[in-house]
Design a protein around this motif. Sequence first.
Motif, short mmCIF file in Angstrom:
data_model
loop_
_atom_site.label_atom_id
_atom_site.label_comp_id
_atom_site.label_asym_id
_atom_site.label_seq_id
_atom_site.Cartn_x
_atom_site.Cartn_y
_atom_site.Cartn_z
N GLN A 101 27.17 -23.90 -92.27
CA GLN A 101 27.96 -23.17 -93.27
C GLN A 101 27.02 -22.35 -94.16
OE1 GLN A 101 31.32 -23.43 -92.91
NE2 GLN A 101 31.36 -21.65 -94.25
N ASP A 102 25.94 -22.98 -94.59
CA ASP A 102 24.89 -22.34 -95.37
C ASP A 102 23.58 -22.96 -94.97
OD1 ASP A 102 26.20 -20.52 -97.28
OD2 ASP A 102 27.19 -22.35 -98.00
N PRO A 103 22.48 -22.28 -95.07
CA PRO A 103 22.29 -20.91 -95.51
C PRO A 103 22.60 -19.91 -94.39
CG PRO A 103 20.19 -21.83 -94.89
CD PRO A 103 21.22 -22.92 -94.72
N LYS A 104 22.62 -18.65 -94.74
CA LYS A 104 22.78 -17.61 -93.74
C LYS A 104 21.47 -17.49 -92.97
CE LYS A 104 26.91 -16.92 -95.07
NZ LYS A 104 27.85 -17.85 -94.45
N LEU A 105 21.57 -17.35 -91.67
CA LEU A 105 20.38 -17.47 -90.82
C LEU A 105 19.98 -16.20 -90.08
CD1 LEU A 105 21.25 -20.97 -89.34
CD2 LEU A 105 19.63 -20.45 -91.18
N GLN A 106 20.80 -15.17 -90.10
CA GLN A 106 20.54 -13.99 -89.27
C GLN A 106 19.13 -13.41 -89.43
OE1 GLN A 106 22.28 -12.84 -86.75
NE2 GLN A 106 23.82 -14.42 -87.12
N THR A 107 18.61 -13.36 -90.65
CA THR A 107 17.30 -12.75 -90.85
C THR A 107 16.16 -13.59 -90.26
OG1 THR A 107 17.07 -13.76 -93.04
CG2 THR A 107 18.03 -11.54 -92.95
N HIS A 108 16.42 -14.87 -90.01
CA HIS A 108 15.41 -15.77 -89.47
C HIS A 108 15.41 -15.84 -87.94
CE1 HIS A 108 14.66 -17.19 -93.53
NE2 HIS A 108 15.96 -17.36 -93.68
N ILE A 109 16.46 -15.36 -87.32
CA ILE A 109 16.62 -15.51 -85.87
C ILE A 109 15.49 -14.84 -85.07
CG2 ILE A 109 18.09 -14.81 -83.93
CD1 ILE A 109 20.45 -15.92 -85.53
N PRO A 110 15.04 -13.64 -85.42
CA PRO A 110 13.94 -13.05 -84.62
C PRO A 110 12.69 -13.94 -84.59
CG PRO A 110 15.00 -11.35 -85.92
CD PRO A 110 15.57 -12.67 -86.39
N GLN A 111 12.31 -14.52 -85.73
CA GLN A 111 11.12 -15.39 -85.74
C GLN A 111 11.38 -16.67 -84.95
OE1 GLN A 111 7.95 -14.62 -86.92
NE2 GLN A 111 7.52 -16.41 -85.65
N MET A 112 12.57 -17.22 -85.05
CA MET A 112 12.91 -18.40 -84.25
C MET A 112 12.77 -18.09 -82.76
SD MET A 112 16.33 -19.89 -86.05
CE MET A 112 16.51 -19.94 -87.82
N ARG A 113 13.29 -16.94 -82.35
CA ARG A 113 13.19 -16.54 -80.93
C ARG A 113 11.73 -16.40 -80.50
NH1 ARG A 113 16.37 -11.29 -79.75
NH2 ARG A 113 15.87 -11.85 -77.61
N LYS A 114 10.90 -15.80 -81.36
CA LYS A 114 9.47 -15.66 -81.04
C LYS A 114 8.82 -17.02 -80.87
CE LYS A 114 8.83 -11.30 -83.45
NZ LYS A 114 8.30 -10.65 -84.65
#
Length: 155
Positions: A101-114
């Motif tokens: 529900q929180d926090p918003k995660l979209q900005t972290h997804i590229p680093q997670m993928r890397k």
Amino acid sequence: MRIGYGYDVHKLEENRKLILGGVEILFEKGLTGHSDADVLIHSIIDAILGALAKGDIGKLFPDSDDKYKDIDSRILLRKVTNIMAEAGYEVGNLDATICAQDPKLQTHIPQMRKNIASDLHTEFSNISLKATTEENLGISGKGISATAVVLLRSL
């Protein structure tokens, strides 16, 4: 080819870091668990172990063993990557979803993928990650869950 599915969930609590996909996310709560409680990586580990018919994360890295206390889950993922390679497989592709529900995660997804691509010794383009909520209908807010599906191919 082999296909595996993984699922993990951990409760949110005070005074813990929130680690998802090997990324520390600033949030007032973190996930409780024996390791760093990275539900995303745990679901990926279970998917790979499932595809290999080698049990699950709890069998391989039991929470009764103190050497895994607070361990970085990326270390465990790299160990599973070695097991996968020794069995003669590599990742074809991976698709995973984090439900929070929180926090918003979209900005972290590229680093997670890397991070995940690096640990799995595969291309960034082979890793798909998504984030969603449960519209306040499920465990979100009390915890965070993740699912993963992986396709392994012979080396």
